[in-house]
Structure formats: structure tokens, C-alpha cells
Scaffold this motif. Structure first.
Motif, PDB file in Angstrom:
ATOM      1  N   GLY A   1       8.162 -32.041   1.270  1.00  0.00           N
ATOM      2  CA  GLY A   1       7.130 -32.522   2.167  1.00  0.00           C
ATOM      3  C   GLY A   1       6.403 -31.460   2.957  1.00  0.00           C
ATOM      4  O   GLY A   1       5.472 -31.783   3.710  1.00  0.00           O
ATOM      5  N   THR A   2       6.787 -30.212   2.816  1.00  0.00           N
ATOM      6  CA  THR A   2       6.113 -29.106   3.497  1.00  0.00           C
ATOM      7  C   THR A   2       5.378 -28.266   2.455  1.00  0.00           C
ATOM      8  O   THR A   2       5.856 -28.084   1.332  1.00  0.00           O
ATOM      9  N   TYR A   3       4.214 -27.755   2.838  1.00  0.00           N
ATOM     10  CA  TYR A   3       3.391 -26.956   1.928  1.00  0.00           C
ATOM     11  C   TYR A   3       3.586 -25.484   2.260  1.00  0.00           C
ATOM     12  O   TYR A   3       3.468 -25.074   3.422  1.00  0.00           O
ATOM     13  N   TYR A   4       3.897 -24.719   1.223  1.00  0.00           N
ATOM     14  CA  TYR A   4       4.156 -23.287   1.388  1.00  0.00           C
ATOM     15  C   TYR A   4       3.097 -22.487   0.637  1.00  0.00           C
ATOM     16  O   TYR A   4       2.700 -22.843  -0.479  1.00  0.00           O
ATOM     17  N   LEU A   5       2.676 -21.413   1.265  1.00  0.00           N
ATOM     18  CA  LEU A   5       1.700 -20.502   0.668  1.00  0.00           C
ATOM     19  C   LEU A   5       2.328 -19.119   0.580  1.00  0.00           C
ATOM     20  O   LEU A   5       2.781 -18.571   1.590  1.00  0.00           O
ATOM     21  N   LEU A   6       2.390 -18.578  -0.634  1.00  0.00           N
ATOM     22  CA  LEU A   6       2.790 -17.182  -0.836  1.00  0.00           C
ATOM     23  C   LEU A   6       1.553 -16.366  -1.186  1.00  0.00           C
ATOM     24  O   LEU A   6       0.716 -16.803  -1.988  1.00  0.00           O
ATOM     25  N   THR A   7       1.443 -15.202  -0.574  1.00  0.00           N
ATOM     26  CA  THR A   7       0.355 -14.296  -0.905  1.00  0.00           C
ATOM     27  C   THR A   7       0.894 -12.870  -0.981  1.00  0.00           C
ATOM     28  O   THR A   7       2.018 -12.589  -0.550  1.00  0.00           O
ATOM     29  N   ALA A   8       0.069 -11.996  -1.527  1.00  0.00           N
ATOM     30  CA  ALA A   8       0.371 -10.570  -1.544  1.00  0.00           C
ATOM     31  C   ALA A   8      -0.528  -9.867  -0.544  1.00  0.00           C
ATOM     32  O   ALA A   8      -1.636 -10.320  -0.243  1.00  0.00           O
ATOM     33  N   GLU A   9      -0.027  -8.754  -0.025  1.00  0.00           N
ATOM     34  CA  GLU A   9      -0.830  -7.910   0.865  1.00  0.00           C
ATOM     35  C   GLU A   9      -0.472  -6.448   0.641  1.00  0.00           C
ATOM     36  O   GLU A   9       0.507  -6.116  -0.041  1.00  0.00           O
ATOM     37  N   GLY A  10      -1.292  -5.581   1.206  1.00  0.00           N
ATOM     38  CA  GLY A  10      -0.983  -4.161   1.233  1.00  0.00           C
ATOM     39  C   GLY A  10      -1.434  -3.378   0.026  1.00  0.00           C
ATOM     40  O   GLY A  10      -1.065  -2.209  -0.134  1.00  0.00           O
ATOM     41  N   GLY A  11      -2.233  -4.008  -0.878  1.00  0.00           N
ATOM     42  CA  GLY A  11      -2.587  -3.312  -2.109  1.00  0.00           C
ATOM     43  C   GLY A  11      -1.439  -3.356  -3.090  1.00  0.00           C
ATOM     44  O   GLY A  11      -0.337  -3.819  -2.767  1.00  0.00           O
ATOM     45  N   THR A  12      -1.674  -2.860  -4.290  1.00  0.00           N
ATOM     46  CA  THR A  12      -0.693  -3.053  -5.355  1.00  0.00           C
ATOM     47  C   THR A  12       0.094  -1.791  -5.670  1.00  0.00           C
ATOM     48  O   THR A  12       0.563  -1.603  -6.779  1.00  0.00           O
ATOM     49  N   HIS A  13       0.272  -0.916  -4.652  1.00  0.00           N
ATOM     50  CA  HIS A  13       1.102   0.270  -4.852  1.00  0.00           C
ATOM     51  C   HIS A  13       2.229   0.221  -3.821  1.00  0.00           C
ATOM     52  O   HIS A  13       2.796  -0.846  -3.574  1.00  0.00           O
ATOM     53  N   VAL A  14       2.587   1.323  -3.189  1.00  0.00           N
ATOM     54  CA  VAL A  14       3.819   1.389  -2.405  1.00  0.00           C
ATOM     55  C   VAL A  14       3.792   0.533  -1.136  1.00  0.00           C
ATOM     56  O   VAL A  14       4.847   0.270  -0.557  1.00  0.00           O
ATOM     57  N   ASN A  15       2.622   0.074  -0.686  1.00  0.00           N
ATOM     58  CA  ASN A  15       2.559  -0.796   0.487  1.00  0.00           C
ATOM     59  C   ASN A  15       2.529  -2.281   0.125  1.00  0.00           C
ATOM     60  O   ASN A  15       2.311  -3.126   0.988  1.00  0.00           O
ATOM     61  N   HIS A  16       2.756  -2.591  -1.124  1.00  0.00           N
ATOM     62  CA  HIS A  16       2.696  -3.965  -1.608  1.00  0.00           C
ATOM     63  C   HIS A  16       3.788  -4.815  -0.945  1.00  0.00           C
ATOM     64  O   HIS A  16       4.858  -4.297  -0.569  1.00  0.00           O
ATOM     65  N   MET A  17       3.514  -6.129  -0.803  1.00  0.00           N
ATOM     66  CA  MET A  17       4.509  -7.025  -0.228  1.00  0.00           C
ATOM     67  C   MET A  17       4.140  -8.467  -0.531  1.00  0.00           C
ATOM     68  O   MET A  17       3.003  -8.778  -0.911  1.00  0.00           O
TER      69      MET A  17
END
Length: 512
Positions: free
Chosen positions: A182-198
């Protein structure tokens, strides 16, 4: 139980996964390679079998004018009411589109263009309503996540609403929307796609928000953990198993060489267990993910085994189609490639591998330590050459080949690194039958020449780092395979004769 990461080694970035019963299906980005969007099947999330590509016809995917590292970005694969949906972006082309199939190993539909800007699209279904989420912004890195309803038959998209700007406000991308209890979850990426990725998480009471951030964000990142065996972790997709367990597939890299390191195998697909604590996902108990990962159990039964890309490719070219591990750089010209049940014949389309339309077909390098061999029958005229190439892009590639010269042909090794290009070894050869080989380690490629009834001798070696993303800037890792090029005069000749390059055998053997 222990399994080994990456579960899909070699270039397999931006993984997306869905479950249908006890079966899992996974897709990844493919950029300028054709067929586009490789598809895999598994029953345990570790052992993945290649089952085809979603985009295997020119009517679905035209890559002719696509630059290296453009093309197909970040698909999302979902299943709803008996139909598989795959939504993705043709960057440098017509933008976002969706294709469908009843069976992911079967034929996929022609694309339906989606009337939405941006990239990294996601689909979420609730009843009869489909939502399209995507990353968009005036320029990189100032992107946010937008969401709108979408008609998947017509491609019409409703009025978009901004869902999320991330926790840092830069490179907010790769959205995936879920409903859990019943809860909506959003996953996203941040930090660019190299060593700062998350990977970051947010939740809401409605799929259109507002979303609150997870207090433990990022839920996955190896930033701040230098010198780990896995780096640049991010761009994740959640999936649940019939036993109630949860898992995250995500991309990462395996760097070599200390600091600053390099990675030349591309961004790969990794797997980690997920638990829920206080209504939030916790990845791998909050600890960094390791190459050797220990879990209580995996979905399915049996012992995990290496995924398809990690296994050997042994191709005698005696069938009607190439081994499924092979892909082309952009759409192949049928006049440049032919199989007759005994050999693969290549005919040149360009004067060198520096040109986008070059004749080349290869598979991903998936291990640091491996051996690649090709048996070639070739009687070149001056200006013609063929052999084995290791390619990152048009400006970064190594090749060992046979070239025509006045008098005897020669075997040679050439290195192209940006603006620099040099033949680092050559010697005359006799006859028309040759065995070309590359022995790879994490640090070096060693190029060898011989025949099929004698040993091979080393001609030259080259560092792997100059084909790495940290040098090339490209989004793919190294592909290795046969190629053929020729001068304008050579290419104007009748290519049905003996001078076509005939490959009688190709082998990729892991040695790790």
C-alpha cells in the motif's frame, strides 16, 4: 550460501528485472550495439541464460547515425496482465519508446514512440492506469524525475508532474516506481555513473507523490569506500521472490590499478539482498557489496552456475546464425557478413576501424584473464586487412591482423588511442591460413600469431588501461571479435573472390 558478483560480467549496465511466477527476466542497456537490449532468464537471480534481444530488426532500431555511447539507454522491463513491456530511450535518435511481447524470448513489437522528453523511462501499472516516469531537465546534471499517465497503445503522455529532485540535486535519474503493502516507493540514481554513483529511495501514499526521502539515503553507494573490489554502484531495480525475499540488481565496475584506477570491462550487473526495516529497503544489511556475497539462500533450487556472458564462446561458424554472444557495432550491412555453414566471411565497408561503419562483429570481454583466438583464411591485396580487434570506440581500439603488401602479406599489431595511432609490430607471413590470438590479463593484452598446427608467438603487448572508460570516456567496455577493412580501391573490387576474409573458427576462453 555464497554467490559471486558480478552476476552478468562485461558490459551490462543499467539492469532492470521483473518476475513472472518463478521466472526472472532481466535486460540492460546496449548503446550503439545491434541487436539492442540483451535479454536474460534466470530461476535464482544468479545464473542467467541469454534468451535473445528485444530490438533485433532495423524497423525497431536504426543506429546508422548514432554516435558511440549514444543509442539505447537504461531500459525498464515490466510484466502486466500477460504482456511484457520494455520502455527505453534511443539517445541521438527518436527518444523514448515502448515495445511489447507475449514471450520475452520471442518476437517483440515495433516501437511505439512516447510523447515525453528525457531519458531513463520507467513503467508502473496500477489497475488500468500506466504511469511513465523519466529523468528530464534543462541540461545535465540538473535533472529531476517527472511522472505522468501514459497510453501505451498510442504513446500519448499526460501532463507531467515533478516527483523528485533527489537528495543532492544533480544527476537525478534512473527512476523505478513500486507499490509495496500500500505504500509507493521510488528508487533513483544520483551522482553520475562513476565513483559518486548511488541509489536513493523515497516513499509516498500516492504514485504522484509527494515523496519523502529515506532517512538512511543513499541506500546503496560505495562512494567513501576507496579501493574496494566493486565501485560506482548505482542504478538499481528491486524484485521480490516467491519465498518473500527481496533483491536489488544494480550496476557497478571492477577497477584495477590502484588510485586512480581504471575499468575496461564496462559497467556490469551485480546482485544484493534487500531487507525491510521501518518501511524502508536496506541493501546488504547496510554494508558494501562484495565480490563473494553470502546469503541464507537464493530463490529457486540447485547450485548457481556462471551466467552466459561468463562462459566460453566456441564458434565454428557452421550454423545458420552466429552465436548469441555476438553483436555488431550499429546495424550490420548484409553485404559485409555472410555465413555458409562452414565459415564467416567478412567484406570491408570502411578503410579503417576509425570509421563508424566498419565491418566488425564481437562479443563482450567479460573476464580480466581470458584468451581469444581466431582462425582466418585470407589472401589480401595491398590496402586490405582483416583480423581480431579489441574495440572500445572508434578512437580507442587495438587490432592484430593480416594486411596486404607488395610482395608477402604481413602480420601486424596496431594501437589506436585517441589522436595517437601506431603499428607497434609487424613481420612478413606466408600462406593464407593463420591463427590470431590475444592473451588478456587485468593489466595487459598480448598479441600472438601462428597457424592451427603449430604454437603461436608473441608479436607485441599493450596496456589494458588505454581502452578503459577513464581514458575513452565511453559507456561500454571492450568488445573483441573479427573485423575487415580495405582501401577505397580494394573495396571497389569484386568482393566475392579469394580476397574476402574467411573466418573458420573463433574462441573466447576464460582463464580466471
Amino acid at each position: 550460501m555464497q554467490y559471486e558478483n558480478p552476476v552478468l560480467p562485461g558490459t551490462h549496465p543499467d539492469p532492470t528485472v521483473c518476475r513472472v511466477g518463478d521466472d526472472y527476466y532481466l535486460a540492460t542497456s546496449s548503446f550503439e550495439y545491434f541487436p539492442g537490449v540483451p535479454l536474460y532468464h534466470s530461476n535464482d537471480l544468479v545464473s542467467w541464460e541469454h534468451i535473445g534481444h528485444a530490438l533485433d530488426r532495423e524497423s525497431q532500431l536504426d543506429l546508422e547515425d548514432i554516435e558511440s555511447s549514444d543509442g539505447i539507454y537504461a531500459p525498464t522491463l515490466r510484466h502486466h496482465e500477460g504482456t511484457f513491456y520494455l520502455v527505453t530511450t534511443l539517445v541521438g535518435g527518436e527518444g523514448n519508446f515502448v515495445v511489447t511481447a507475449d514471450d520475452p524470448a520471442g518476437e517483440w513489437s515495433d516501437p511505439v514512440s512516447l510523447d515525453a522528453p528525457g531519458f531513463d523511462p520507467d513503467l508502473f501499472f496500477e489497475g488500468d492506469t500506466a504511469y511513465l516516469s523519466y529523468a528530464a531537465g534543462p541540461t545535465l546534471p540538473e535533472t529531476t524525475i517527472k511522472n505522468a499517465t501514459v497510453d501505451l497503445e498510442t504513446g500519448d503522455v499526460g501532463e507531467p508532474q515533478e516527483l523528485w529532485e533527489g537528495i543532492e540535486g544533480t544527476f537525478c535519474e534512473a527512476p523505478h516506481l513500486y507499490e509495496v503493502d500500500g505504500t509507493y516507493y521510488l528508487l533513483t540514481a544520483e551522482g553520475g555513473t562513476h565513483v559518486n554513483h548511488m541509489v536513493v529511495a523515497a516513499r509516498a501514499d500516492d504514485p504522484m507523490g509527494p515523496f519523502e526521502p529515506c532517512p538512511r539515503n543513499p541506500i546503496l553507494s560505495h562512494r567513501g569506500h576507496p579501493m574496494r573490489s566493486i565501485d560506482a554502484t548505482g542504478h538499481g531495480d528491486l524484485v521480490d521472490a516467491p519465498d518473500g525475499s527481496w533483491w536489488l540488481v544494480f550496476l557497478g565496475i571492477r577497477q584495477r590499478g590502484g588510485h586512480p584506477g581504471w575499468h575496461h570491462l564496462g559497467r556490469e550487473t551485480f546482485l544484493a539482498p534487500v531487507e525491510w526495516d521501518g518501511g524502508w529497503p536496506v541493501v546488504n544489511g547496510g554494508d558494501p557489496v562484495e565480490i563473494e556475497t553470502t546469503v541464507d539462500s537464493l530463490p529457486g533450487e540447485g547450485t548457481p552456475r556462471p551466467s552466459a556472458p561468463a562462459r566460453a564462446t566456441r564458434e565454428a561458424f557452421d550454423g545458420e546464425r552466429l552465436d548469441g554472444a555476438f553483436e555488431y557495432r550499429r546495424n550490420p550491412d548484409a553485404d559485409a557478413y555472410s555465413l555458409d555453414g562452414e565459415e564467416l566471411t567478412l567484406r570491408p565497408r570502411t578503410t579503417s576501424l576509425d570509421e563508424p561503419g566498419a565491418t566488425f562483429v564481437g562479443r563482450r570481454q567479460a573476464q580480466f584473464d581470458c584468451r581469444v583466438e581466431a582462425d582466418i583464411a585470407f589472401d589480401p591485396d595491398p590496402g586490405e586487412e582483416a583480423g581480431l580487434a579489441l574495440i572500445a570506440d572508434e578512437r580507442h581500439h587495438y587490432e592484430i591482423g593480416i594486411a596486404g603488401r607488395e610482395g608477402n602479406p604481413i602480420a601486424f599489431v596496431r594501437l589506436r588511442v585517441g589522436d595517437l595511432c601506431d603499428v607497434v609490430a609487424e613481420r612478413p607471413v606466408e600462406g593464407t591460413d593463420h591463427r590470431l590470438a590475444v592473451d588478456a590479463t587485468a593489466e595487459a593484452y598480448r598479441f600472438r600469431i601462428g597457424t592451427d598446427d603449430e604454437g603461436t608467438e608473441e608479436l607485441a603487448s599493450a596496456a589494458t588501461r588505454y581502452l578503459a572508460t577513464e581514458v575513452t570516456g565511453c559507456f561500454t567496455g571492450v568488445y573483441v571479435g573479427p573485423y575487415a577493412t580495405g582501401s577505397s580501391d580494394a573495396r571497389s573490387d569484386d568482393r566475392e573472390g579469394e580476397r574476402a576474409a574467411r573466418f573458420e573458427r573463433f574462441a573466447y576462453e576464460p582463464s580466471e
